[in-house]
Design an enzyme around this catalytic site. Structure first.
Site, PDB file in Angstrom:
ATOM      1  N   GLU A  52      -6.985  -7.653  -0.318  1.00  0.00           N
ATOM      2  CA  GLU A  52      -7.314  -7.616   1.113  1.00  0.00           C
ATOM      3  C   GLU A  52      -8.714  -7.087   1.305  1.00  0.00           C
ATOM      4  O   GLU A  52      -9.090  -6.088   0.680  1.00  0.00           O
ATOM      5  CB  GLU A  52      -6.409  -6.630   1.873  1.00  0.00           C
ATOM      6  CG  GLU A  52      -4.994  -7.029   2.086  1.00  0.00           C
ATOM      7  CD  GLU A  52      -4.248  -5.951   2.897  1.00  0.00           C
ATOM      8  OE1 GLU A  52      -4.874  -5.213   3.677  1.00  0.00           O
ATOM      9  OE2 GLU A  52      -3.028  -5.852   2.702  1.00  0.00           O
ATOM     10  N   GLU A  66       0.807  -1.226   0.000  1.00  0.00           N
ATOM     11  CA  GLU A  66       0.000   0.000   0.000  1.00  0.00           C
ATOM     12  C   GLU A  66       0.841   1.279   0.000  1.00  0.00           C
ATOM     13  O   GLU A  66       0.805   2.058   0.966  1.00  0.00           O
ATOM     14  CB  GLU A  66      -0.958   0.008   1.194  1.00  0.00           C
ATOM     15  CG  GLU A  66      -2.034  -1.050   1.091  1.00  0.00           C
ATOM     16  CD  GLU A  66      -2.937  -1.092   2.317  1.00  0.00           C
ATOM     17  OE1 GLU A  66      -2.587  -0.484   3.347  1.00  0.00           O
ATOM     18  OE2 GLU A  66      -3.986  -1.728   2.245  1.00  0.00           O
TER      19      GLU A  66
HETATM   20  C1  GAL Z   1      -4.304  -2.781   5.324  1.00  0.00           C
HETATM   21  C2  GAL Z   1      -2.885  -3.293   5.412  1.00  0.00           C
HETATM   22  C3  GAL Z   1      -2.822  -4.586   6.194  1.00  0.00           C
HETATM   23  C4  GAL Z   1      -3.580  -4.451   7.473  1.00  0.00           C
HETATM   24  C5  GAL Z   1      -4.989  -4.038   7.167  1.00  0.00           C
HETATM   25  C6  GAL Z   1      -5.862  -3.917   8.372  1.00  0.00           C
HETATM   26  O1  GAL Z   1      -4.356  -1.459   4.920  1.00  0.00           O
HETATM   27  O2  GAL Z   1      -2.345  -3.507   4.138  1.00  0.00           O
HETATM   28  O3  GAL Z   1      -1.480  -4.912   6.434  1.00  0.00           O
HETATM   29  O4  GAL Z   1      -2.958  -3.518   8.286  1.00  0.00           O
HETATM   30  O5  GAL Z   1      -4.970  -2.784   6.539  1.00  0.00           O
HETATM   31  O6  GAL Z   1      -7.180  -3.578   8.018  1.00  0.00           O
END
Ligand code: GAL
Length: 673
Positions: free
Chosen positions: A311, A152
């Protein structure tokens, strides 16, 4: 080709896997559970730099060899990360200058993550070293299906205001503007005596006693993204070389609610596959709309190509004010909404809930509650569901219209001393999107200079910064027969944040057939009423109105009250073979719906059907077939008419005529064509 003629890879299913947080005994259980859940891809090593390179130049790959080997044996593919978002403590001890500095001059400390000055030569060198070591060791490993560079970019911090960044900024500016004279002109430094006589005098736009030069800030926002992009490219090129044929990506966060510093139009051109992370705004009861918007934007930055959701969460996140858990069925609905809008699978942060560290209250595929839990049962059910949908791979989401979105314009509008602090580009885009969602229309996003000719309707919700080229493009689109709908405070400035010559909206004046004599921001809580005459609903606006003069356009709604009372509010301009609408007020969602109904008639869009609110219907189509996704975000059963008979893939049932979708459920119908 019939749907079953070609063997097709399954949709991706899995999540971020952080085995380094667990003793090796747990790994065996992990693998067994992954198989039970149908997991076929995990992202590995995102935060593992300190474990992989415990001392400078000394590597420990043993544990990674073992876990990749175990995953491979279990048939689970790996999205292998470069851990360059988390340089180890030893790195910062040697190079404290690589910690980023905020606008106010605070040097961020080690102890969380993502503390990186993207202009730091020491960081670059160390990042390249660990990337090379990983590429050399695993570049041809059969389990490695994808490279996941960094994590990110842009979050939690992108801009760095240190001296090294200042130097880098100056060389970036020299390349962009060529001469100091041109820079002075572009930045309008005659104002407030800011003229630069030497490059060395230019600094990043650090905290200033009052408003800083907006053009300087806009260039710095561009520069900060480019500095990070240089680092991405360096890693990507190395991996392409060391790992031929394996795609390289970095996970985006396209949702304007989650990351606002990266121009993803630019970045999407640089990755082999677009991947995205999305988290619900838990507090928002209709947060599935924001999800769909993010998914549409992700697909669009990649030019409509299939992408991958890298994710999202099985339930609550830990970083919002209230960690509101997902309701039964919500996780699958979220996952399949992304799939409907082009994702080739559904991945989560993270596989197993952490016991330690800052994210221990974040949900996971294996929750703290263990496998005797609703989450686990839903995780295994989703695995089965995705397995049943494999044949949709490579089909593309079919959109009804386009919405113009531009990060640079948003950055510019957000700067200080605009006519109203309350008029927000993101809010406008979200409201227009919500009105379109409620009409069950699927949206492609488009860059303002992109070819729009394939769309019957193009909505421009907020384009404060409109380049001359974008203005010409939008005008040409309407002239060639399109229906253009432009919302207030668009077309005002050029790429340097300089007001276009002549009356507003300079870049869109000709297309819209109006001029704006004066902006009329409203007082807090004040509303205006728009009168459309007989047969048209009265509309309500807040925050913003304008004194508009028609210059070729006709008035469709006028202001019935407020500071622009009696004047045009919504106008329609016929030009060439098309029309261009202008909406000068900040309208609420029901009012936007009325405008869309009127403009939609010009565009030949079908009238609103009989589909219930919050029943989402999206089509993916390709040479293998057409697939209709129906997502029921309500708690009660919904009935949907099908354009053709077909087979529902999640239940295996044949279906024709009308399809009943239980409350909270999803159905995916392969239409017989
Ligand atoms: C994302 C990040 C992950 C984790 C997640 C939690 O932005 O890439 O590593 O922190 O948020 O929601």
């Amino acid at each position: 080709m019939p749907h079953d003629a070609a063997p097709r890879a399954p949709l991706a299913y899995g999540g971020d896997y952080n085995p380094e947080q667990w003793p090796e005994e747990v790994w065996h259980e992990d693998i067994a559970l992954m198989r039970e859940a149908g997991v076929n891809l995990v992202s590995l090593g995102i935060f593992s730099w300190a474990k992989l390179e415990p001392r400078p130049g000394e590597y420990d790959f043993g544990w990674l060899d073992r876990i990749i080997g175990m995953l491979h044996e279990a048939g689970i593919r790996v999205a292998l990360a470069t851990p360059t978002v988390v340089p180890p403590a030893w790195f910062y001890r040697a190079h404290p200058e690589a910690l980023p500095v905020s606008r106010e001059g605070v040097r961020w400390e080690f102890g969380s993550r993502g503390a990186i000055c993207h202009s730091s030569p020491a960081y670059r060198e160390a990042a390249v070293r660990i990337t090379r070591a990983l590429g050399e060791r695993y570049g041809r490993h059969p389990a490695v299906a994808l490279w996941h560079v960094h994590n990110e970019y842009g979050v939690p911090v992108l801009e760095c205001y240190c001296e090294t960044s200042a130097e880098h900024f100056r060389s970036w500016l020299a390349e962009r503007h060529g001469t100091l004279e041109r820079l002075n002109d572009a930045w309008g430094t005659a104002f407030w005596g800011q003229v630069y006589g030497a490059w060395a005098e230019i600094r990043p736009p650090r905290a200033t006693p009052t408003t800083c030069n907006p053009a300087q800030r806009l260039d710095f926002a561009r520069f900060a993204g480019d500095a990070a992009l240089e680092n991405f490219r360096r890693e990507r090129d190395l991996l392409h070389h060391l790992s031929p044929g394996v795609p390289v990506t970095t996970n985006f966060m396209v949702s304007p609610t989650q990351c606002d510093t990266i121009d993803y139009w630019k970045w999407a051109r640089e990755v082999d596959i677009v991947t995205n992370d999305h988290y619900l705004v838990a507090e928002d009861e209709r947060n599935h709309i924001n999800l769909s918007m993010a998914a549409d934007l992700t697909r669009s930055v990649g030019g409509g190509r299939p992408w991958l959701l890298l994710e999202h969460s099985t339930s609550a996140v830990n970083w919002q004010p209230r960690g509101i858990a997902k309701l039964p069925g919500e996780m699958a609905r979220n996952s399949l909404a992304h799939v409907a809008r082009g994702s080739e699978g559904a991945m989560f942060f993270q596989w197993r809930a952490s016991r330690k560290g800052a994210e221990k209250f974040h949900s996971a595929m294996v929750p703290h509650a263990g496998t005797d839990s609703r989450i686990w049962r839903e995780v295994t059910a989703l695995g089965r569901g995705l397995a049943a949908l494999g044949e949709i791979r490579s089909t593309r989401t079919v959109a009804d219209l386009a919405m113009v979105w531009d990060w640079e314009s948003w950055w510019a509008q957000k700067l200080e001393w605009r006519p109203s602090d309350e008029l927000d580009a993101r809010e406008r885009a979200e409201s227009w999107y919500a009105a379109l969602f409620d009409r069950h229309l699927t949206v492609d996003f488009a860059h303002p200079e992109a070819d729009l000719s394939g769309y019957p309707l193009v909505v421009v919700p907020a384009l404060y910064l409109t380049t001359a080229a974008a203005g010409r493009n939008l005008r040409g689109y309407a002239e060639q027969g399109g229906t253009l709908v432009v919302s207030c405070f668009s077309g005002i400035v050029d790429e340097h944040d300089a007001v276009h010559p002549g009356p507003h909206p300079g870049a869109l004046r000709e297309a819209l057939g109006v001029t704006v004599e004066e902006f009329q921001p409203l007082r807090a809580g004040q509303t205006v009423t728009l009168d459309g005459g007989a047969g048209r609903p009265r509309l309500t606006g807040s925050v913003w109105a304008e004194t508009v003069v028609t210059r070729g356009a006709e008035t469709v709604w006028s202001y019935a009250d407020g500071p622009a009372a009696g004047g045009p509010a919504v106008t329609r301009h016929r030009l060439g073979r098309g029309t261009a609408w202008y909406v000068s007020a900040r309208l609420d969602v029901p009012a936007l719906d009325a405008v869309l109904a009127a403009a939609g008639a010009d565009a030949g869009l079908p009238p609103r059907g009989e589909l219930p609110r919050d029943v989402e219907v999206v089509l993916r189509a390709g040479e293998h077939g057409r697939y209709l996704f129906v997502l029921n975000h309500t708690g009660t059963e919904a009935e949907v008419g099908l354009p053709a008979p077909g087979t529902e893939l999640l239940t295996g049932h044949r279906t024709a005529g009308r399809l009943a979708v239980p409350g909270s459920a999803v159905r995916v119908v392969r239409l017989d064509d």
